[in-house]
Design a protein around this motif. Structure first.
Motif, PDB file in Angstrom:
ATOM      1  N   GLY A 184       0.816  -1.211   0.000  1.00  0.00           N
ATOM      2  CA  GLY A 184       0.000   0.000   0.000  1.00  0.00           C
ATOM      3  C   GLY A 184       0.847   1.256   0.000  1.00  0.00           C
ATOM      4  O   GLY A 184       0.585   2.203  -0.760  1.00  0.00           O
ATOM      5  N   ALA A 185       1.877   1.279   0.843  1.00  0.00           N
ATOM      6  CA  ALA A 185       2.765   2.447   0.905  1.00  0.00           C
ATOM      7  C   ALA A 185       3.486   2.654  -0.415  1.00  0.00           C
ATOM      8  O   ALA A 185       3.682   3.794  -0.867  1.00  0.00           O
ATOM      9  CB  ALA A 185       3.766   2.280   2.045  1.00  0.00           C
ATOM     10  N   ALA A 186       3.888   1.575  -1.078  1.00  0.00           N
ATOM     11  CA  ALA A 186       4.586   1.683  -2.357  1.00  0.00           C
ATOM     12  C   ALA A 186       3.707   2.298  -3.436  1.00  0.00           C
ATOM     13  O   ALA A 186       4.211   2.932  -4.376  1.00  0.00           O
ATOM     14  CB  ALA A 186       5.069   0.303  -2.806  1.00  0.00           C
ATOM     15  N   LEU A 187       2.388   2.143  -3.300  1.00  0.00           N
ATOM     16  CA  LEU A 187       1.456   2.716  -4.262  1.00  0.00           C
ATOM     17  C   LEU A 187       1.022   4.133  -3.887  1.00  0.00           C
ATOM     18  O   LEU A 187       0.187   4.723  -4.558  1.00  0.00           O
ATOM     19  CB  LEU A 187       0.215   1.827  -4.374  1.00  0.00           C
ATOM     20  N   GLY A 188       1.593   4.658  -2.815  1.00  0.00           N
ATOM     21  CA  GLY A 188       1.260   6.015  -2.405  1.00  0.00           C
ATOM     22  C   GLY A 188       0.018   6.122  -1.556  1.00  0.00           C
ATOM     23  O   GLY A 188      -0.544   7.224  -1.406  1.00  0.00           O
ATOM     24  N   MET A 189      -0.425   5.022  -0.975  1.00  0.00           N
ATOM     25  CA  MET A 189      -1.588   5.066  -0.083  1.00  0.00           C
ATOM     26  C   MET A 189      -1.148   5.511   1.311  1.00  0.00           C
ATOM     27  O   MET A 189       0.004   5.294   1.715  1.00  0.00           O
ATOM     28  CB  MET A 189      -2.240   3.689  -0.005  1.00  0.00           C
ATOM     29  N   ASN A 190      -2.049   6.136   2.022  1.00  0.00           N
ATOM     30  CA  ASN A 190      -1.818   6.444   3.432  1.00  0.00           C
ATOM     31  C   ASN A 190      -2.201   5.211   4.240  1.00  0.00           C
ATOM     32  O   ASN A 190      -3.340   4.751   4.171  1.00  0.00           O
ATOM     33  CB  ASN A 190      -2.682   7.636   3.861  1.00  0.00           C
ATOM     34  N   VAL A 191      -1.260   4.674   4.988  1.00  0.00           N
ATOM     35  CA  VAL A 191      -1.475   3.392   5.664  1.00  0.00           C
ATOM     36  C   VAL A 191      -1.664   3.605   7.160  1.00  0.00           C
ATOM     37  O   VAL A 191      -0.766   4.113   7.845  1.00  0.00           O
ATOM     38  CB  VAL A 191      -0.307   2.428   5.413  1.00  0.00           C
ATOM     39  N   LEU A 192      -2.832   3.225   7.660  1.00  0.00           N
ATOM     40  CA  LEU A 192      -3.131   3.248   9.087  1.00  0.00           C
ATOM     41  C   LEU A 192      -3.196   1.815   9.591  1.00  0.00           C
ATOM     42  O   LEU A 192      -3.801   0.959   8.945  1.00  0.00           O
ATOM     43  CB  LEU A 192      -4.475   3.928   9.357  1.00  0.00           C
ATOM     44  N   VAL A 193      -2.607   1.545  10.744  1.00  0.00           N
ATOM     45  CA  VAL A 193      -2.556   0.185  11.268  1.00  0.00           C
ATOM     46  C   VAL A 193      -2.990   0.167  12.731  1.00  0.00           C
ATOM     47  O   VAL A 193      -2.542   0.992  13.531  1.00  0.00           O
ATOM     48  CB  VAL A 193      -1.140  -0.416  11.149  1.00  0.00           C
ATOM     49  N   SER A 194      -3.860  -0.800  13.051  1.00  0.00           N
ATOM     50  CA  SER A 194      -4.216  -1.067  14.439  1.00  0.00           C
ATOM     51  C   SER A 194      -3.600  -2.400  14.829  1.00  0.00           C
ATOM     52  O   SER A 194      -3.875  -3.433  14.198  1.00  0.00           O
ATOM     53  CB  SER A 194      -5.742  -1.141  14.594  1.00  0.00           C
ATOM     54  N   THR A 195      -2.751  -2.399  15.848  1.00  0.00           N
ATOM     55  CA  THR A 195      -2.076  -3.610  16.280  1.00  0.00           C
ATOM     56  C   THR A 195      -1.558  -3.448  17.699  1.00  0.00           C
ATOM     57  O   THR A 195      -1.332  -2.322  18.163  1.00  0.00           O
ATOM     58  CB  THR A 195      -0.889  -3.953  15.349  1.00  0.00           C
ATOM     59  N   ALA A 196      -1.373  -4.575  18.355  1.00  0.00           N
ATOM     60  CA  ALA A 196      -0.724  -4.561  19.673  1.00  0.00           C
ATOM     61  C   ALA A 196       0.788  -4.649  19.529  1.00  0.00           C
ATOM     62  O   ALA A 196       1.509  -4.565  20.526  1.00  0.00           O
ATOM     63  CB  ALA A 196      -1.243  -5.724  20.513  1.00  0.00           C
ATOM     64  N   HIS A 197       1.281  -4.824  18.303  1.00  0.00           N
ATOM     65  CA  HIS A 197       2.720  -5.007  18.063  1.00  0.00           C
ATOM     66  C   HIS A 197       3.205  -3.948  17.070  1.00  0.00           C
ATOM     67  O   HIS A 197       3.429  -4.223  15.897  1.00  0.00           O
ATOM     68  CB  HIS A 197       2.987  -6.413  17.538  1.00  0.00           C
ATOM     69  N   ARG A 198       3.348  -2.753  17.555  1.00  0.00           N
ATOM     70  CA  ARG A 198       3.725  -1.640  16.691  1.00  0.00           C
ATOM     71  C   ARG A 198       5.199  -1.689  16.316  1.00  0.00           C
ATOM     72  O   ARG A 198       6.013  -2.257  17.034  1.00  0.00           O
ATOM     73  CB  ARG A 198       3.414  -0.307  17.382  1.00  0.00           C
ATOM     74  N   PRO A 200       7.731   1.088  15.593  1.00  0.00           N
ATOM     75  CA  PRO A 200       7.978   2.542  15.568  1.00  0.00           C
ATOM     76  C   PRO A 200       9.007   2.960  14.525  1.00  0.00           C
ATOM     77  O   PRO A 200       9.086   4.123  14.164  1.00  0.00           O
ATOM     78  CB  PRO A 200       8.478   2.837  16.990  1.00  0.00           C
ATOM     79  N   GLU A 201       9.765   2.013  14.017  1.00  0.00           N
ATOM     80  CA  GLU A 201      10.798   2.352  13.018  1.00  0.00           C
ATOM     81  C   GLU A 201      10.218   2.524  11.626  1.00  0.00           C
ATOM     82  O   GLU A 201      10.897   3.005  10.731  1.00  0.00           O
ATOM     83  CB  GLU A 201      11.845   1.229  13.003  1.00  0.00           C
ATOM     84  N   ASN A 202       8.981   2.086  11.410  1.00  0.00           N
ATOM     85  CA  ASN A 202       8.378   2.156  10.079  1.00  0.00           C
ATOM     86  C   ASN A 202       7.661   3.492   9.908  1.00  0.00           C
ATOM     87  O   ASN A 202       6.528   3.669  10.327  1.00  0.00           O
ATOM     88  CB  ASN A 202       7.402   0.991   9.873  1.00  0.00           C
ATOM     89  N   ALA A 203       8.339   4.422   9.249  1.00  0.00           N
ATOM     90  CA  ALA A 203       7.789   5.770   9.077  1.00  0.00           C
ATOM     91  C   ALA A 203       6.688   5.814   8.027  1.00  0.00           C
ATOM     92  O   ALA A 203       5.955   6.799   7.931  1.00  0.00           O
ATOM     93  CB  ALA A 203       8.913   6.736   8.691  1.00  0.00           C
ATOM     94  N   VAL A 205       4.099   3.968   7.953  1.00  0.00           N
ATOM     95  CA  VAL A 205       2.845   3.502   8.548  1.00  0.00           C
ATOM     96  C   VAL A 205       2.525   4.345   9.771  1.00  0.00           C
ATOM     97  O   VAL A 205       3.403   4.661  10.573  1.00  0.00           O
ATOM     98  CB  VAL A 205       2.963   2.017   8.954  1.00  0.00           C
ATOM     99  N   LEU A 206       1.254   4.717   9.917  1.00  0.00           N
ATOM    100  CA  LEU A 206       0.803   5.406  11.116  1.00  0.00           C
ATOM    101  C   LEU A 206       0.059   4.406  11.987  1.00  0.00           C
ATOM    102  O   LEU A 206      -0.980   3.873  11.595  1.00  0.00           O
ATOM    103  CB  LEU A 206      -0.122   6.571  10.761  1.00  0.00           C
ATOM    104  N   PHE A 207       0.590   4.124  13.160  1.00  0.00           N
ATOM    105  CA  PHE A 207      -0.048   3.201  14.090  1.00  0.00           C
ATOM    106  C   PHE A 207      -1.010   3.981  14.974  1.00  0.00           C
ATOM    107  O   PHE A 207      -0.646   5.005  15.561  1.00  0.00           O
ATOM    108  CB  PHE A 207       1.003   2.496  14.934  1.00  0.00           C
ATOM    109  N   THR A 208      -2.235   3.481  15.049  1.00  0.00           N
ATOM    110  CA  THR A 208      -3.258   4.189  15.808  1.00  0.00           C
ATOM    111  C   THR A 208      -4.256   3.176  16.364  1.00  0.00           C
ATOM    112  O   THR A 208      -4.065   1.969  16.248  1.00  0.00           O
ATOM    113  CB  THR A 208      -3.951   5.244  14.923  1.00  0.00           C
ATOM    114  N   ASP A 209      -5.320   3.663  16.969  1.00  0.00           N
ATOM    115  CA  ASP A 209      -6.281   2.760  17.599  1.00  0.00           C
ATOM    116  C   ASP A 209      -7.270   2.198  16.580  1.00  0.00           C
ATOM    117  O   ASP A 209      -7.409   2.712  15.468  1.00  0.00           O
ATOM    118  CB  ASP A 209      -7.023   3.487  18.718  1.00  0.00           C
TER     119      ASP A 209
END
Length: 336
Positions: A184-198, A200-203, A205-209
């Motif tokens: 998704g990121a390679a295609l220019g999508m904004n990527v939001l992720v909900s997970t208990a295993h974030r 932080p090094e992956n800029a 992806v935005l980790f959120t609730d």
């Protein structure tokens, strides 16, 4: 009693042969594994005897109860393994899934009988991610409707959507979720992720609730495990929380989605569409509320079914069986 020669010695041809130990039998129900393939050869090379009984739909009760008779190990597809079946599995020592999901197996009942349960993570996540992306593209460009119309002699000029700049919401960040996020990121999508295993090094992806992901996603893709409070993760209230233009994609577990609520949401325009590779009951029942809906795309649980992924998963399951039977800790136990 051996006959003797004139000098009283037993004839060499007539000596009793040493007793041969029977090879441990390994049940294989995964339908793409066959006699003579790499898995079969690997097991035989370790002195084991593969027994193929492909899973092609529900087995009768007697067949389920006798499935593990005389078996020391099993390499299984996704068919259910119940406590009742395991109660009859007196010789079974290990069950290995030729895939990632294991919610079809009563792991607690297996553990109670000392039967190890393993899976094969990391073998099909690229395949899952690629199909997920394919389903997203099909929904965005309305390819199912277009190709069906062309086949029927029409020539529609449907206007679809670009993925660049849209929001891909991902629930679950195991190997499949991570691989999907990268695409998704390679295609220019904004990527939001909900997970208990974030991570932080992956800029990228935005980790959120969870609620933020559901509320903002244009394409909401499920990659989390079933069970542990996640059954019907996507229910009526969460479907109503999604954008009316959003598309739900499920390549994880059928039990994550309330299909009756989804069918209603698709019918009344609560969400725009859905693409499902997994269902609560497979194959799709003829009386499913999803039948006949034009804005849902359903595939036959094939996200991980590439030639490459099958090869990796089958061998990983075989190695798990071998490890347990040779008194080694398997690489991917799910029972501990």
């Amino acid at each position: 009693m051996n006959r003797t020669t004139a000098d009283g010695r037993a004839s060499a041809q007539q000596k009793e042969e040493p007793t041969r130990t029977m090879a441990a039998r390994i049940l294989i129900t995964t339908d793409y594994l066959h006699p003579g393939d790499a898995v079969d050869q690997l097991l035989r090379g370790h002195g084991l005897e593969p027994v193929h009984s492909p899973a092609r739909g529900p087995r009768p009760l007697a067949g389920r109860r006798s499935l593990f008779d005389g078996m020391s190990g099993a390499i299984l597809a996704s068919e259910p393994v119940t406590a009742d079946m395991l109660a009859h599995a007196t010789s079974l020592k290990v069950i290995a899934r030729s895939g990632v999901g294991y919610d079809s197996i009563d792991v607690q009942a297996a553990a109670g009988q000392g039967i190890r349960v393993c899976n094969a993570p990391g073998t099909n996540h690229h395949s899952v991610a690629e199909l997920t992306l394919g389903l997203i593209i099909m929904a965005a460009r309305r390819l199912l409707e277009v190709t069906t119309a062309v086949r029927n002699g029409q020539w529609p000029r449907e206007a679809g959507h670009e993925l660049r700049g849209s929001t891909l919401g991902i629930i679950g960040y195991g190997p499949g979720g991570r691989a999907t996020a990268k695409l998704g990121a390679a295609l220019g999508m904004n990527v939001l992720v909900s997970t208990a295993h974030r991570d932080p090094e992956n800029a990228a992806v935005l980790f959120t609730d969870l609620d933020t992901v559901i509320r903002n996603a244009d394409y909401l893709s499920l990659h989390t495990r079933a069970g542990q409070g996640t059954d019907w993760l996507i229910d009526a209230p969460r479907l109503h929380a999604m954008k009316p233009t959003a598309v739900l994609i499920n390549t994880a577990r059928g039990s994550l989605v309330d299909e009756e609520a989804l069918a209603k949401a698709l019918s009344d325009g609560t969400i725009a569409g859905a693409a499902l590779d997994v269902l609560e009951s497979e194959p799709l029942p003829g009386d499913s509320p999803l039948c006949g809906l034009e804005n849902v795309l359903i595939t036959s649980h094939l996200a991980g079914q590439t030639i490459e992924a099958r090869a990796r998963a089958g061998l990983a399951a075989a190695h798990a069986v071998i490890d347990v039977l040779e008194n080694r800790e398997p690489a991917h136990p799910v029972d501990r």
